[in-house]
Design a protein around this motif. Structure first.
Motif, PDB file in Angstrom:
ATOM      1  N   PHE A   1      -1.853   0.273   8.720  1.00 13.73           N
ATOM      2  CA  PHE A   1      -0.765   0.469   9.670  1.00 13.73           C
ATOM      3  C   PHE A   1      -1.009   1.629  10.618  1.00 13.73           C
ATOM      4  CE2 PHE A   1       1.405  -2.145   6.514  1.00 13.73           C
ATOM      5  CZ  PHE A   1       1.895  -3.127   7.357  1.00 13.73           C
ATOM      6  N   SER A   2      -1.966   2.482  10.312  1.00 12.96           N
ATOM      7  CA  SER A   2      -2.346   3.530  11.268  1.00 12.96           C
ATOM      8  C   SER A   2      -3.226   2.958  12.373  1.00 12.96           C
ATOM      9  CB  SER A   2      -3.103   4.649  10.563  1.00 12.96           C
ATOM     10  OG  SER A   2      -2.272   5.300   9.651  1.00 12.96           O
TER      11      SER A   2
ATOM     12  N   HIS B   1      -3.487  -0.511  13.167  1.00 14.91           N
ATOM     13  CA  HIS B   1      -2.812  -1.621  13.844  1.00 14.91           C
ATOM     14  C   HIS B   1      -1.338  -1.278  14.028  1.00 14.91           C
ATOM     15  CE1 HIS B   1      -6.355  -4.021  13.100  1.00 14.91           C
ATOM     16  NE2 HIS B   1      -6.289  -3.708  11.813  1.00 14.91           N
ATOM     17  N   LYS B   2      -0.970  -0.981  15.228  1.00 18.25           N
ATOM     18  CA  LYS B   2       0.422  -0.663  15.531  1.00 18.25           C
ATOM     19  C   LYS B   2       1.189  -1.977  15.706  1.00 18.25           C
ATOM     20  CE  LYS B   2      -0.492   3.759  16.271  1.00 18.25           C
ATOM     21  NZ  LYS B   2      -0.205   4.788  15.377  1.00 18.25           N
ATOM     22  N   HIS B   3       2.079  -2.281  14.765  1.00 14.35           N
ATOM     23  CA  HIS B   3       2.805  -3.539  14.773  1.00 14.35           C
ATOM     24  C   HIS B   3       4.177  -3.370  15.425  1.00 14.35           C
ATOM     25  CE1 HIS B   3      -0.036  -5.620  12.255  1.00 14.35           C
ATOM     26  NE2 HIS B   3      -0.060  -4.573  11.449  1.00 14.35           N
ATOM     27  N   ASN B   4       4.599  -4.408  16.119  1.00 12.84           N
ATOM     28  CA  ASN B   4       5.956  -4.516  16.669  1.00 12.84           C
ATOM     29  C   ASN B   4       6.352  -3.352  17.559  1.00 12.84           C
ATOM     30  OD1 ASN B   4       6.348  -6.934  15.294  1.00 12.84           O
ATOM     31  ND2 ASN B   4       7.123  -5.884  13.482  1.00 12.84           N
ATOM     32  N   GLN B   5       5.439  -2.885  18.344  1.00 11.98           N
ATOM     33  CA  GLN B   5       5.792  -1.835  19.283  1.00 11.98           C
ATOM     34  C   GLN B   5       5.805  -2.411  20.687  1.00 11.98           C
ATOM     35  OE1 GLN B   5       3.304   1.568  18.927  1.00 11.98           O
ATOM     36  NE2 GLN B   5       4.385   2.335  17.139  1.00 11.98           N
TER      37      GLN B   5
END
Length: 79
Positions: free
Chosen positions: A50-51, A53-57
């Motif tokens: 999650f660092s 791959h920035k999801h849902n931004q």
């Protein structure tokens, strides 16, 4: 209450998995070491994933009118 659960469910899950890993490392050798490695490795892997791959931004949208107002209102300032 629903939004609070959405915010804190992932950190709570990571904390629980970390506690399981740390506690199992203290119990004994053999299978407990494998449980410890798996759980702590899962937490580290999730943090790395999650660092990277920035999801849902969604990108921040600024209305053109606001930019134009800032340009005209601040034109007298010397930078």
């Amino acid at each position: 209450m629903n939004s609070v659960w959405k915010i804190f469910r992932a950190p709570l899950a990571l904390a629980l998995i970390s506690l399981i890993g740390l506690f199992s490392a203290l119990l004994a050798d053999g299978l407990w070491d494998v449980v410890s490695w798996m759980s702590l490795g899962t937490v580290v892997g999730a943090v790395i994933h999650f660092s990277v791959h920035k999801h849902n931004q969604k990108p921040l949208a600024i209305k053109p009118e606001i930019v134009n107002n800032l340009n005209t209102n601040c034109s007298h300032l010397d930078y």
